[in-house]
Write a protein that holds these residues in place. Structure first.
Motif, PDB file in Angstrom:
ATOM      1  N   SER A  38      63.420  54.234  29.517  1.00  0.00           N
ATOM      2  CA  SER A  38      62.066  53.885  29.918  1.00  0.00           C
ATOM      3  C   SER A  38      61.086  54.716  29.106  1.00  0.00           C
ATOM      4  CB  SER A  38      61.861  54.127  31.407  1.00  0.00           C
ATOM      5  OG  SER A  38      61.755  55.500  31.654  1.00  0.00           O
TER       6      SER A  38
ATOM      7  N   PHE B 236      57.496  51.875  31.926  1.00  0.00           N
ATOM      8  CA  PHE B 236      58.199  50.610  32.030  1.00  0.00           C
ATOM      9  C   PHE B 236      59.590  50.758  31.425  1.00  0.00           C
ATOM     10  CE2 PHE B 236      56.996  49.925  27.659  1.00  0.00           C
ATOM     11  CZ  PHE B 236      55.698  50.407  27.596  1.00  0.00           C
TER      12      PHE B 236
ATOM     13  N   ASN C 255      52.000  54.819  33.581  1.00  0.00           N
ATOM     14  CA  ASN C 255      52.368  53.446  33.207  1.00  0.00           C
ATOM     15  C   ASN C 255      53.748  53.476  32.567  1.00  0.00           C
ATOM     16  OD1 ASN C 255      49.843  52.734  33.982  1.00  0.00           O
ATOM     17  ND2 ASN C 255      49.291  51.706  32.085  1.00  0.00           N
TER      18      ASN C 255
ATOM     19  N   GLU D 243      47.964  49.376  36.026  1.00  0.00           N
ATOM     20  CA  GLU D 243      49.420  49.264  36.231  1.00  0.00           C
ATOM     21  C   GLU D 243      49.993  48.354  35.155  1.00  0.00           C
ATOM     22  OE1 GLU D 243      51.505  49.991  39.029  1.00  0.00           O
ATOM     23  OE2 GLU D 243      50.050  51.024  40.305  1.00  0.00           O
ATOM     24  N   GLU D 244      51.095  48.733  34.567  1.00  0.00           N
ATOM     25  CA  GLU D 244      51.689  47.923  33.508  1.00  0.00           C
ATOM     26  C   GLU D 244      52.114  46.550  34.026  1.00  0.00           C
ATOM     27  OE1 GLU D 244      54.820  46.841  32.246  1.00  0.00           O
ATOM     28  OE2 GLU D 244      54.043  46.521  30.223  1.00  0.00           O
ATOM     29  N   ARG D 245      52.606  46.523  35.283  1.00  0.00           N
ATOM     30  CA  ARG D 245      53.137  45.255  35.807  1.00  0.00           C
ATOM     31  C   ARG D 245      52.028  44.243  36.122  1.00  0.00           C
ATOM     32  NH1 ARG D 245      52.537  45.740  41.347  1.00  0.00           N
ATOM     33  NH2 ARG D 245      52.162  47.888  41.980  1.00  0.00           N
ATOM     34  N   THR D 246      50.772  44.703  36.292  1.00  0.00           N
ATOM     35  CA  THR D 246      49.695  43.753  36.604  1.00  0.00           C
ATOM     36  C   THR D 246      48.761  43.506  35.409  1.00  0.00           C
ATOM     37  OG1 THR D 246      48.487  45.616  37.558  1.00  0.00           O
ATOM     38  CG2 THR D 246      49.631  44.184  39.096  1.00  0.00           C
ATOM     39  N   THR D 247      49.187  43.960  34.253  1.00  0.00           N
ATOM     40  CA  THR D 247      48.330  43.811  33.072  1.00  0.00           C
ATOM     41  C   THR D 247      48.101  42.335  32.717  1.00  0.00           C
ATOM     42  OG1 THR D 247      49.124  45.905  32.220  1.00  0.00           O
ATOM     43  CG2 THR D 247      48.121  44.449  30.639  1.00  0.00           C
ATOM     44  N   ARG D 248      49.178  41.541  32.848  1.00  0.00           N
ATOM     45  CA  ARG D 248      49.034  40.116  32.507  1.00  0.00           C
ATOM     46  C   ARG D 248      48.019  39.440  33.438  1.00  0.00           C
ATOM     47  NH1 ARG D 248      53.331  38.425  29.109  1.00  0.00           N
ATOM     48  NH2 ARG D 248      54.992  39.955  29.095  1.00  0.00           N
TER      49      ARG D 248
END
Lengths: 220, 466
Positions: free
Chosen positions: B230, B461, B459, B44-49
């Motif tokens: 997006s 964003f 993915n 998931e792009e939002r949990t990459t960090r």
């Protein structure tokens, strides 16, 4: 006529580039240092605004003996031209052999293992570039290829076993290659970090490839 | 004239106001349990960090190992090649060993075939990248190829044995290649998981290939933002589990019934020790572009044998020689013995086994997974995928050819048995849900089932309007 005009402009632009008024100078710098020190410098080295300050720190580390300057290769060519610079040693090694033959009277184990072909490899640092410059001479675009070839050792391949159980081996060189090929846009006089590579046999060190490019008016 | 002039000016600005893209490639090895968790976060792009932070923590406390790291810079639109490799030279052609140059002691010693020609294979890490900067430097699309080649050891082929027990041997290298080719779309500076591999030598560990693209401008570039609100890419994930037949059939029924999520069932069985993870793929992809994931072991095997003895008469010293086609000490050694049966003693005057010369073939044993998304048929909940999923296993060697008949006895050579399982489909995958992809019954000697499940994720964003 309308169709030909843009073509004419393009040709003029190409001719202008080919007969550019600029000479290009490059300085390719290879340095090895501890990973920790490199990690501390990395944010600055990757920042166009701060790379010169980081480079000054790097030079201080080299002066203090904490980093090792492997090579500094300089080159010069006219805009649109090519340059190549290298600092290498030749290593010759056997690549084909006759089968092992026993020699002598047989009382003493002895064997002949004759090479029939040799290869040559250049070991060291090499830099090459194809250049282009903006009409105002302020921006360079360099298509570069750099490599650092090392002879890291010799591997042994067993070729025969003597009656006294001693091994007869062929030695083969082990070369390691750190290579970067790509292109870079640079403001004249600026540096850029081209690549970061591993140092064979030294897991705690890294090797940095740094390039500086600048223009001067071409001699007429 | 005026539009033409403006066009030329724009072209000029475009040419000299370029971006550079720094590409960082890291190869990290870590235990499967935490590895799967990280792979999930990277999907998931939002949990990459969060995934990146977890990798950093594990590297910091020693639970993960940084196997390799490469960094290279390239201008927008050009191709980067960065590699750290070591050349490995190995023999590919041999002459017969000279029996006068042979140990005279009792069994346990080996006579090597005499190498005459060498080949070279590059061992190490390679990165290729062709980035294109979008949206004023915020987003980068890049064609990426990562590769890691390792040399975990050699195959040892014993191609003959003398009456005194001394063996004739040839060694050929094993090479493991982990390779990904795909297109990614990522925010500048945010890491992307491009490859996930189960190690051939250490199957309890996962190897992650992580790429970070960072754009930096020169000469205050003026680049038009992409006219999109997006953007992003898709990711296809695949898990392959091996489990006993009964458990496998039950799991399949449960998956098809849809009572519990497919991966949940299989992960539970794996935690209970009833299932083994055999493959883990997490492959980013972009519509209409083919993406490839490859994790293979090169098996080099001899393809021609000359066991009829002879050789130059001057070399003939062994009046009683025994010959057998021995077993390379690789996987499934017991199976090979099963196929080969007991050794047969052959009395062959002047017999000297000759090694295979220039006659090695290579088979890539492992898995190759190729996908392509067709966006024409994509909806909010599903997308159409072309999938080519190929697996090759080495299931031992069989006796195949009678090459000699000396004094009533026979000699055999042997050839490897490779089992191929291939699935080529064009099917719709629901977005975000694990589904059953394939179910294979593996015959003897494995005697189990292999269940493959797959999931498609997007993915996407949102970009701020420039």
């Amino acid at each position: 006529m309308k169709t030909l005009f843009p073509l004419l402009i393009s040709i003029c632009a190409a001719v202008h580039t080919a007969w550019a008024d600029w000479s290009i100078h490059t300085e390719f710098y290879v340095v090895t240092l501890a990973k920790k020190q490199a990690a501390a410098l990395m944010p600055e080295l990757r920042d166009d605004a701060n790379i010169d300050a980081a480079f000054a720190k790097l030079e201080r580390l080299v002066t203090a003996g904490e980093a090792h300057a492997v090579a500094t290769l300089t080159g010069r060519c006219d805009a649109g031209g090519k340059l190549e610079s290298k600092q290498v040693d030749e290593v010759k090694y056997a690549s084909e052999w006759e089968p092992a033959k026993p020699v002598g009277d047989g009382k003493v184990p002895a064997v002949a293992l004759n090479p029939t072909m040799f290869d040559v490899r250049e070991v060291g640092v090499r830099f090459s570039a194809e250049s282009a410059v903006s009409p105002d001479g302020q921006t360079l675009r360099l298509k570069t290829e750099e490599s650092h070839v090392r002879l890291i050792g010799w591997s042994e391949v067993e070729a025969a076993r003597l009656p006294d159980d001693s091994k007869v081996t062929l030695k083969q060189p082990q070369f390691s290659i750190s290579r970067h090929a790509g292109s870079i846009s640079l403001k004249s006089g600026k540096r850029a970090l081209l690549g970061v590579h591993a140092v064979p046999g030294k897991p705690d060190e890294v090797e940095l490839f740094i390039l500086r490019g600048w223009t001067t008016p071409a001699a007429k | 004239m005026k539009p033409l002039f403006l066009l030329l000016c724009c072209a000029s600005v475009r040419a000299w106001a370029a971006w550079n893209v720094a590409t960082e490639f890291r190869v990290v090895r870590l235990p499967i349990s935490s590895g799967l968790e990280i792979v999930e976060l990277f999907s998931e792009e939002r949990t990459t960090r969060e995934a990146t932070a977890m990798v950093e923590r594990m590297l910091g406390d020693g639970r993960a190992v940084l196997v390799a790291e490469l960094f290279g810079t390239v201008a927008d639109g050009d191709q980067l090649l960065a590699e750290d490799v070591t050349e490995h030279r190995y023999p590919t052609e041999y002459e017969s060993p000279n029996p006068r140059l042979a140990p005279s002691r009792a069994s346990g010693l080996a006579i090597p075939a005499a190498p005459t020609v060498m080949e070279v294979k590059n061992i190490g890490t390679t990165l290729k990248s062709s980035p294109a900067v979008w949206a004023g430097g915020a987003v980068i699309q890049a064609s990426i190829a990562t590769q890691r080649v390792s040399h975990p050891g050699n195959f040892r082929y014993e191609y003959g044995i003398r009456a005194d027990g001394i063996k004739y041997v040839i060694e050929q290298p094993k090479f493991v290649t982990k390779n990904t080719r795909t297109i990614i779309v990522a925010r500048s500076g945010i890491p992307t998981l491009v490859g996930c591999y189960l190690d051939h030598e250490k199957p309890e560990q996962l190897e992650l290939h992580i790429v970070t693209l960072t754009a930096s401008g020169t000469a205050e570039p003026k680049v038009e933002a992409e006219p999109v609100g997006s953007t992003g890419m898709a990711r296809v994930e695949l898990r392959r589990y091996r489990l006993p037949v009964a458990d496998g059939v039950r799991a399949r029924i449960a998956i098809e019934r849809g009572d519990i999520a497919a991966d949940e069932i299989l992960r539970k069985l794996a935690a209970e020790g009833k299932a083994t993870l055999a493959e883990c793929v997490s492959l980013p992809t972009y519509p209409w572009r083919q993406s490839l994931h490859e994790n293979v072991l090169e098996v080099r095997y001899p393809t021609e044998f000359d066991a009829r003895g002879g050789g130059p008469p001057t070399l003939a010293v062994d009046k009683r020689a025994a010959a057998f086609w021995a077993l390379p000490p690789s996987v499934n050694r017991d199976n090979w013995r099963h196929f080969l049966g007991p050794h047969r003693t052959v009395v062959t005057p002047d017999y000297i086994p000759l090694p295979p010369q220039q006659m090695f073939e290579v088979m890539n044993v492992g898995s190759v997974f190729e996908i392509e998304i067709d966006p024409y048929y994509a909806t909010e909940s599903a997308a159409l995928l072309n999938v080519n999923d190929k697996q090759i296993e080495n299931n031992g060697f069989i006796r195949r050819l009678d090459v000699a008949d000396h004094q009533g006895e026979r000699l055999y050579d042997y050839q490897p048995v490779f089992t191929e399982r291939r699935t080529m489909t064009n099917r719709a995958l629901p977005i975000g849900k694990w589904v059953l992809e394939t179910f294979h019954r593996r015959t003897a000697p494995n005697d189990d089932v292999e269940i493959t499940i797959a999931r498609l994720k997007t993915n996407r964003f949102t970009l701020k309007t420039p």
